[in-house]
Design a protein around this motif. Structure first.
Motif, mmCIF file in Angstrom:
data_model
loop_
_atom_site.group_PDB
_atom_site.id
_atom_site.type_symbol
_atom_site.label_atom_id
_atom_site.label_comp_id
_atom_site.label_asym_id
_atom_site.label_seq_id
_atom_site.Cartn_x
_atom_site.Cartn_y
_atom_site.Cartn_z
ATOM 1 N N PRO A 10 0.030 2.186 -5.374
ATOM 2 C CA PRO A 10 -0.052 1.103 -3.660
ATOM 3 C C PRO A 10 -0.195 1.355 -2.978
ATOM 4 N N ILE A 11 1.727 1.408 -2.644
ATOM 5 C CA ILE A 11 2.152 1.955 -1.298
ATOM 6 C C ILE A 11 1.522 3.060 -1.284
ATOM 7 N N VAL A 12 1.254 3.938 -1.355
ATOM 8 C CA VAL A 12 0.737 5.433 -1.572
ATOM 9 C C VAL A 12 -0.394 5.164 -0.387
ATOM 10 N N ASP A 13 -1.175 4.486 -1.247
ATOM 11 C CA ASP A 13 -2.973 4.108 -0.461
ATOM 12 C C ASP A 13 -2.361 4.084 0.441
ATOM 13 N N LEU A 18 -3.864 4.263 6.233
ATOM 14 C CA LEU A 18 -3.051 3.389 7.498
ATOM 15 C C LEU A 18 -3.073 4.638 8.543
ATOM 16 N N PHE A 19 -2.024 6.014 7.741
ATOM 17 C CA PHE A 19 -2.102 7.053 8.615
ATOM 18 C C PHE A 19 -3.663 7.129 9.506
ATOM 19 N N ARG A 20 -4.531 7.827 7.933
ATOM 20 C CA ARG A 20 -5.941 8.226 8.746
ATOM 21 C C ARG A 20 -6.408 7.696 9.593
ATOM 22 N N ARG A 21 -6.211 6.546 9.682
ATOM 23 C CA ARG A 21 -6.715 5.052 10.621
ATOM 24 C C ARG A 21 -6.044 5.403 12.353
ATOM 25 N N GLY A 26 1.595 4.614 14.597
ATOM 26 C CA GLY A 26 0.794 2.975 15.366
ATOM 27 C C GLY A 26 0.173 2.783 13.223
ATOM 28 N N THR A 27 1.489 2.869 12.774
ATOM 29 C CA THR A 27 1.601 2.254 11.199
ATOM 30 C C THR A 27 3.257 1.670 11.003
ATOM 31 N N GLY A 28 2.914 0.124 11.289
ATOM 32 C CA GLY A 28 4.583 0.233 10.399
ATOM 33 C C GLY A 28 4.630 -0.242 9.089
ATOM 34 N N LEU A 29 6.030 -0.414 8.731
ATOM 35 C CA LEU A 29 6.322 -0.999 6.721
ATOM 36 C C LEU A 29 5.372 -2.020 7.080
ATOM 37 N N ASN A 30 5.087 -3.188 7.604
ATOM 38 C CA ASN A 30 4.908 -4.415 7.478
ATOM 39 C C ASN A 30 3.424 -4.428 6.963
ATOM 40 N N ASP A 31 2.863 -3.276 8.280
ATOM 41 C CA ASP A 31 1.329 -2.749 8.197
ATOM 42 C C ASP A 31 1.018 -1.834 6.214
ATOM 43 N N ILE A 32 2.000 -1.744 6.041
ATOM 44 C CA ILE A 32 2.006 -0.603 4.722
ATOM 45 C C ILE A 32 2.435 -1.613 3.436
ATOM 46 N N ALA A 33 2.929 -2.804 3.875
ATOM 47 C CA ALA A 33 3.242 -3.983 3.098
ATOM 48 C C ALA A 33 1.965 -4.764 2.273
ATOM 49 N N ASP A 34 1.153 -4.838 4.386
ATOM 50 C CA ASP A 34 0.881 -5.883 3.995
ATOM 51 C C ASP A 34 -0.693 -5.457 3.394
ATOM 52 N N THR A 35 -1.352 -4.277 3.540
ATOM 53 C CA THR A 35 -2.334 -3.209 3.092
ATOM 54 C C THR A 35 -2.219 -3.164 1.367
ATOM 55 N N SER A 36 -1.110 -2.746 0.894
ATOM 56 C CA SER A 36 -0.669 -2.448 -0.388
ATOM 57 C C SER A 36 -0.854 -3.857 -1.201
ATOM 58 N N GLY A 37 -0.129 -5.022 -0.569
ATOM 59 C CA GLY A 37 0.462 -6.095 -1.368
ATOM 60 C C GLY A 37 1.305 -5.904 -2.185
ATOM 61 N N GLY A 41 10.133 -5.668 -0.034
ATOM 62 C CA GLY A 41 11.434 -4.611 -0.778
ATOM 63 C C GLY A 41 10.888 -2.872 -1.349
ATOM 64 N N SER A 42 9.715 -3.067 -2.222
ATOM 65 C CA SER A 42 9.377 -2.523 -3.023
ATOM 66 C C SER A 42 9.316 -1.180 -2.280
ATOM 67 N N LEU A 43 9.058 -0.693 -0.526
ATOM 68 C CA LEU A 43 8.902 0.065 0.102
ATOM 69 C C LEU A 43 10.518 0.882 0.078
ATOM 70 N N TYR A 44 11.536 0.307 0.356
ATOM 71 C CA TYR A 44 12.611 0.373 -0.080
ATOM 72 C C TYR A 44 13.352 0.826 -1.355
ATOM 73 N N HIS A 45 12.889 -0.043 -2.053
ATOM 74 C CA HIS A 45 13.139 0.768 -3.521
ATOM 75 C C HIS A 45 12.612 2.212 -4.250
ATOM 76 N N TYR A 46 11.013 2.205 -3.674
ATOM 77 C CA TYR A 46 10.446 4.088 -4.011
ATOM 78 C C TYR A 46 11.175 4.841 -3.092
ATOM 79 N N PHE A 47 11.286 4.277 -1.534
ATOM 80 C CA PHE A 47 11.119 5.113 -0.270
ATOM 81 C C PHE A 47 12.741 4.789 -0.071
ATOM 82 N N PRO A 48 13.376 5.342 -0.257
ATOM 83 C CA PRO A 48 14.785 4.475 0.125
ATOM 84 C C PRO A 48 14.764 4.975 1.317
ATOM 85 N N ASP A 49 14.329 6.555 1.602
ATOM 86 C CA ASP A 49 15.100 7.236 3.320
ATOM 87 C C ASP A 49 14.510 6.434 3.973
#
Length: 195
Positions: A10-13, A18-21, A26-37, A41-49
């Motif tokens: 869901p994070i990648v999707d 968001l990157f397409r739009r 223009g896309t923040g981590l909060n946007d990705i977390a909100d859109t992915s549901g 913390g999962s963003l940092y877990h799966y994508f520590p970099d």
């Protein structure tokens, strides 16, 4: 048995969408977390970099989707010319459906990050190589020489990418369909024996 990565997809999707739009910047981590549901913390877990590593995964996923779509179209069409026309119609339809808000997540991320981020640049190279390979195979089946298929495939991908940007700016599918039609005619004429 390892746990299924519940929130990674869901994070990648969400990042692809968001990157397409909105583009990368223009896309923040909060946007990705909100859109992915997913929990932030999962963003940092799966994508520590960080966000750039999400961009790598998003470009890889978008590249996989494009190659999959083009492979399906290649199987359904008689020639590379027909494949290009069908792909342009599909892209034009997607653009119209989005109100021309959507672009290509691969291109938007690469334009912003490729010069300075090797991981993103490499994922972009692989995404384009997969698309080019589909076209090379179709061109080969059309009877084009191995020496020409790579150059022709690169020309087709480059022209359609440029047309996609122009279509978005003009809010019209015409640039996509025009580019595909001209490429198709060029390929059809190149296949005809000289009289």
């Amino acid at each position: 048995m390892p746990a299924v990565p519940k929130h990674r997809k869901p994070i990648v999707d969400a990042a692809v969408t968001l990157f397409r739009r909105q583009g990368y910047a223009g896309t923040g981590l909060n946007d990705i977390a909100d859109t992915s549901g997913a929990p932030k913390g999962s963003l940092y877990h799966y994508f520590p970099d960080g966000k750039a590593s999400i961009a790598v995964a998003a470009v890889e996923e978008a590249g996989r989707r494009v190659a999959e779509t083009m492979t399906a179209l290649a199987a359904e069409t008689r020639s590379t010319a027909d494949l290009l026309r069908a792909h342009a119609r599909l892209l034009s339809g997607w653009l119209r459906k989005s109100g021309f808000r959507d672009g290509c997540p691969i291109t938007t991320v690469l334009l912003e990050l490729a010069p300075r981020d090797r991981g993103v640049a490499e994922s972009g190279r692989k995404a384009y190589a997969a698309r080019i390979d589909v076209l090379k195979r179709k061109l080969t089946s059309d009877g084009f020489s191995p020496a020409s298929t790579g150059r022709l495939a690169i020309l087709c991908v480059s022209a359609l990418q440029g047309a996609l940007i122009q279509a978005r700016v003009e809010r019209s599918g015409a640039p996509m369909e025009t580019a595909a039609e001209e490429l198709a005619k060029m390929l059809e004429n190149a296949r005809r024996p000289a009289s």
